[in-house]
Structure formats: C-alpha cells, structure tokens
Design an enzyme around this catalytic site. Structure first.
Site, PDB file in Angstrom:
ATOM      1  N   VAL A  91       0.610  -1.098  -0.071  1.00  8.28           N
ATOM      2  CA  VAL A  91       0.305   0.022   0.431  1.00  8.28           C
ATOM      3  C   VAL A  91       0.918   0.696  -0.061  1.00  8.28           C
ATOM      4  O   VAL A  91       2.063   1.440   0.528  1.00  8.28           O
ATOM      5  CB  VAL A  91      -1.090   0.273   1.206  1.00  8.28           C
ATOM      6  CG1 VAL A  91      -2.097   1.148   0.716  1.00  8.28           C
ATOM      7  CG2 VAL A  91      -1.797  -0.773   1.149  1.00  8.28           C
ATOM      8  N   GLU A  92       0.881   2.333  -1.129  1.00 12.28           N
ATOM      9  CA  GLU A  92       1.683   3.334  -0.802  1.00 12.28           C
ATOM     10  C   GLU A  92       1.623   4.538   0.139  1.00 12.28           C
ATOM     11  O   GLU A  92       3.421   4.356   0.605  1.00 12.28           O
ATOM     12  CB  GLU A  92       1.215   4.204  -1.776  1.00 12.28           C
ATOM     13  CG  GLU A  92       0.047   5.381  -1.876  1.00 12.28           C
ATOM     14  CD  GLU A  92      -1.737   4.359  -2.556  1.00 12.28           C
ATOM     15  OE1 GLU A  92      -2.593   5.040  -2.786  1.00 12.28           O
ATOM     16  OE2 GLU A  92      -2.089   3.384  -2.523  1.00 12.28           O
ATOM     17  N   PRO A  93       1.748   4.716   1.109  1.00  9.13           N
ATOM     18  CA  PRO A  93       1.992   4.981   1.932  1.00  9.13           C
ATOM     19  C   PRO A  93       2.923   4.246   2.949  1.00  9.13           C
ATOM     20  O   PRO A  93       3.841   4.869   3.792  1.00  9.13           O
ATOM     21  CB  PRO A  93       0.552   4.720   3.321  1.00  9.13           C
ATOM     22  CG  PRO A  93      -0.177   4.719   2.944  1.00  9.13           C
ATOM     23  CD  PRO A  93      -0.314   4.033   1.705  1.00  9.13           C
ATOM     24  N   GLY A  94       2.959   3.086   2.700  1.00 10.86           N
ATOM     25  CA  GLY A  94       4.526   2.644   3.266  1.00 10.86           C
ATOM     26  C   GLY A  94       4.635   0.817   3.982  1.00 10.86           C
ATOM     27  O   GLY A  94       5.268   0.469   3.854  1.00 10.86           O
ATOM     28  N   MET A 146       8.563   3.670  -0.636  1.00 11.90           N
ATOM     29  CA  MET A 146       7.794   3.062  -1.427  1.00 11.90           C
ATOM     30  C   MET A 146       7.278   3.469  -3.034  1.00 11.90           C
ATOM     31  O   MET A 146       7.945   3.104  -4.007  1.00 11.90           O
ATOM     32  CB  MET A 146       5.935   3.708  -0.328  1.00 11.90           C
ATOM     33  CG  MET A 146       5.513   2.194  -1.409  1.00 11.90           C
ATOM     34  SD  MET A 146       5.915   0.784  -1.170  1.00 11.90           S
ATOM     35  CE  MET A 146       5.274  -0.110   0.401  1.00 11.90           C
TER      36      MET A 146
END
Length: 530
Positions: free
Chosen positions: A325-328, A355
């Site tokens: 997931v993009e936030p990390g 990321m």
C-alpha cells in the site's frame, strides 16, 4: 536552540503570515489534527496567520470536517499543492470560485519532493505525470485559473521527456508522532505509518524554518531506543502534547489497534465467502490477469480493487502474493475505508518516499485500480468530474510504472443493476451515465504513455473486457447473456476495435462455485459466434 514544549493553541503564534507549510498525514493517520483545528480557530479570532501556502502529499481528512477541511478559509490560505483532494469537500467551492490557488501533483512526487527540499535541490525530475493533466502540455497540475504560476515544466534528458517540478522551501513543518523525549526526539511506535515525516522535518529545518510536532506523551530523556527515533530532536523546535485521544487516532476509523503496528499477530482468517454479484464478476475476471510469477501486488482503494483481494483469498491464490500500500506497508492484510493505508500485522513499514521509489522503479508486478471514465485512446479519468475534485493520490505513480495494470469498474454508472443467473449476466437496470466516452474530462492515466512504456493494460467491467492496443482499446471479451450491440456498443460514445477472436468471459466467473484455479486462466474463454 533547545526544543520548546507548548500547547497547540499557543504554537499557532509561531506561524508567520505568508508561511509555506509542509503538512503531514494520510487520511486520518499521522495528522496533527489538534494543531489544524487550533489554526482554524485562531485565524477566525485574530485574522492571523494569513496568506499561507500548504504542501501535502496525501489526502488528509475524513470527507467532512477534519484534516485539510480546516484550511477552507480563503484569507488564511493562499495556495494548496496537494496530492489528493476528495477528503476535503469544504475546499471544493474555494477552488471552483478561484478563492485559493489550487494544484494537484502525484502523491509520490510530493512525498519525494521534501527530500529534495532538504538537500536544496531546485527541481524534482521524473517521468511521473507525463501525458496526464499534470503535464504542462495539458494543465500543468492546475485546478483553477487562480493557479497562474507554472510549478512544473518539461525537459529532455538523452532524448527522453521528463517533468521538472519546482521544489518548495517550507519554513513551517506540521507533523505528528507518538512520543517526544525531553530533547525533542520523536518516535512513531503507535503510528501505523511514518510517511515522509523525517524528510519534512529536514526540509523545514534546512530552509531556516520551524518544525512543530504534536505527540500524545512526553517521556524522560534517554528512554528512547536510538533506532526508534524517526525525527531527531535537533530538527524539532516545538512539541505540543495532547491528551485528547481523538486527536491522535491511528486512522480515520480507528483510535488504536495494536494489530496495526505488530507483526506477531496470528489470527485465523476464517472461511471467506464472497457473494456472487457484479463486484465478484469483475474481481474474478480481473484476478485472472495475474501471472504465476507475479509476486508483488497493489490494490487501489474502492470496492472493486478490494474485492479482487477477497476473491484471491477465497480461491486460496494469495499465499505467494505480497501486497503493498503506497504509504509504506508491505504484507499483512491491507485495510480499506477509513483504515485505508493501514494493514493488520504488516510484514514491514517503510517511509512513503521510499515506497514510491520502489513503485517508480517498476517494483509492482500487477495493480488493480478503479475505473471511473475511459476514452477511445485508453485514457482514464479518476480525478475530476465537473466541480468535484478527487485528485490523483498515488494513482499516477502506480499506473505509469506497473508492469500490468488492471482497471476495474462497472460499464455504466448511476443506478446500474444486474443479476447473475444460470451462468449469465442479466442487466435489470441500466446506469444513467455511460463511462466509456469519446474524451475523458481530465487525463489521469495516459494510454499513449503506457504504450510507450510497454505496459500491459486491461479494462475489466461486468459485461466487457478491453485491452490497450496501439490504436486505442480493443474489445476482447463479453459476458455470456449480454448482447454485443445493445448492451455494449450502444453504451459507448465511440466504436472500439473488436478482436477478430472475440470471446465470452470464462463461464466459471458466473458460477456460484469456486473457480478452482484463477491465476492466468483466461484461455478457458470461448469464442463469440454470430
């Protein structure tokens, strides 16, 4: 200067008029909510601080009152450069009426740009955003006419086009961590994400600004493990302690869940039984584009991408897949809704800029994302519909750099209904709006750039499946039970290329039983006969 401990209302006086503010947060995670609410209240009382410029990478808010909804004051705010806007509906009329300067840049670019600011680099150079509304050949990321300054330009390096984003010089950082010690060192052990907090603090500090951090507790000097400290105290100017748990929620929906920050959780998932409906039909067909070698997968927010994840688990086909997931977050069970960005028992959590380094470099094998509007060139719009501004979030970074991109959604919108009976799709109520249009309102994904990049791109609906080809999109499959002319072509503003080998979608997609083997099994489709 040593760190000063101060309350959230008093710290607002430390923000000068005309400041450029770097703001942290992802939905409700890591958001310095109490400071934002005090900022709004103090401005209404005193008229200061005013003429502020905000940079934020992710969508921040709850879609109602919180987060960047607190910035909906035209005198207080001069400009906002944000990655996602949909969570702050109070800002929409200010954008529409040109009361603030509004820009939208990719989430990944904005998360990485703070590192460049800390290093005093003048430009952030990347191919992310080419061919989209962020490209200066189109709109340059401008959301209204008040946004008159060009913040992104185009350049060539070794014969290839790149975008060059202006790097801001923030003089205020607004952040939130878990704990601060007496020297101002900040840890994030209770936060599900770390985002770009370190980079933002460095950017403000190195540009001569002030770093303000909201925390839930202050602890003794020397009580923190050095590797747990994500923001060193020498970067921090002001720490605001709050005992209001609603101001330090882990996400929009969750005050505190230890499973968000612990990798040792062992939880029996139980039997997954996804009901056979339109969502499942779309998700099943989309999942079939996965290849056996695919290991790293990204799911976008929304009911269709999230259902792909459920279908893969139902089919016991997710064991060798690592979700991101993009936030990390890597691994675990990614969550949706107000918990989006968090995961149950993630394997690891890294800073958001890293990321996006991973994403931009092609680290994702396959991604499943939403489909709001599709045109004859294979372009997708998910970012703007009339006065409604959604923004792009991580969509541009992900779609431009993933090997296989699968867009998912219904064929029409606004009241569409259908049943699955006897192995066929039966449309009972057509949607009011056709989503396959001649030209999208705003280009969030460029079919042309995807072709140049050599990506595999598919568009999956409940009744038709398309593939991106050189001259637009090609219809490759239709659902059993639908009429090609009446149910497909008559609800498109353009005529697509139709495959000479047009097939019906795999019959197993429309059966109540498990499919058995779902990954890379599209060959079971049968040819459409006239």
């Amino acid at each position: 200067m040593s760190v000063e401990f101060i309350d959230s209302e008093s710290v607002i006086s430390k923000i000068p008029d005309g400041a450029t503010i770097a703001l942290e947060g992802f939905l409700g995670s890591d958001v310095p909510e109490e400071i934002l609410e005090k900022l709004h209240a103090v401005y209404l009382k005193t008229g200061h601080p005013k003429n502020l410029t905000f940079y934020h990478a992710s969508g921040i808010g709850d879609g109602k009152e919180r987060g960047t909804n607190n910035l909906a004051e035209p005198g207080m705010v001069k400009r906002i450069v944000g990655g996602h806007w949909a969570l702050a509906p109070k800002l929409e009329p200010l954008v529409e009426e040109n009361k603030i300067e509004a820009y939208c840049f990719p989430q990944g670019v904005l998360s990485q740009i703070f590192r460049d600011s800390a290093a005093h680099k003048p430009l952030h150079i990347t191919r992310v955003g080419l061919g989209t509304f962020i490209d200066p050949d189109l709109q340059g990321g401008k959301l209204n006419s008040a946004a008159s300054e060009d913040l992104v330009s185009k350049m060539q390096i070794k014969g290839k086009d790149y975008l060059a984003y202006e790097v801001p010089k923030p003089n205020i950082a607004l952040l939130r961590g878990s704990y601060a010690d007496e020297d101002g060192n900040i840890t994030f052990e209770d936060e599900p994400l770390t985002l770009e907090s370190t980079a933002i603090a460095m950017a403000a500090h190195n540009n001569g600004g002030k770093v303000i951090v909201s925390v839930k507790r202050i602890v003794d000097r020397g009580s923190m493990a050095p590797k747990d400290i994500r923001i060193p105290g020498l970067l921090v100017d002001y720490v605001c302690e709050t005992d209001d748990v609603s101001m330090t929620q882990q996400s929009t929906s969750t005050v505190y869940n230890p499973d968000f920050v612990k990798a040792s959780v062992i939880r029996a998932e139980g039997a997954i039984d996804v009901p056979l409906d339109v969502k499942k039909v779309i998700a099943r067909r989309a999942a079939m584009f996965l290849q056996p070698k695919d290991r790293v997968v990204n799911y976008g927010i929304g009911k269709y991408p999230e259902t792909v994840s459920l279908v893969l688990k139902e089919e016991n086909a997710a064991d060798n897949i690592i979700t991101t997931v993009e936030p990390g977050t890597f691994g675990g069970v990614p969550l949706g809704g107000g918990d989006f960005g968090c995961a149950i028992s993630p394997q690891s959590t890294i800073d958001q800029p890293y990321m996006f380094d991973f994403y931009d470099g092609g680290g994702i094998d396959t991604t499943f994302l939403g489909l709001a509007e599709l045109d004859q060139k294979g372009n997708i719009n998910v970012s703007k519909f009339g006065p409604k501004i959604a923004g792009v979030g991580g969509f541009v970074n992900i779609t431009q750099n993933t090997k296989t991109t699968v867009f998912t959604g219904t064929f029409t919108a606004g009241g569409f209904r259908a049943n699955i009976e006897d192995g066929e799709l039966h449309i009972t109520q057509e949607g009011k709006a056709d989503k396959l249009v001649k030209d999208v309102e705003q280009v969030t994904f460029s079919g042309h750039v995807a072709q140049e990049n050599g990506q595999h791109v598919y568009y999956v609906t409940e009744r038709a499946v398309f593939e991106l080809v050189d001259d637009g999109i090609e219809l490759i499959e239709i659902a059993p039970g639908v009429d090609l002319q009446k149910d497909v072509l008559e609800h498109m503003e353009f005529r697509p290329k139709i495959s000479d080998d047009l097939k019906y979608m795999d019959a197993r997609i429309f059966a109540p039983e498990k499919m058995g083997s779902i990954i890379n099994k599209a060959s079971k489709s049968v040819a459409v006969t006239s």
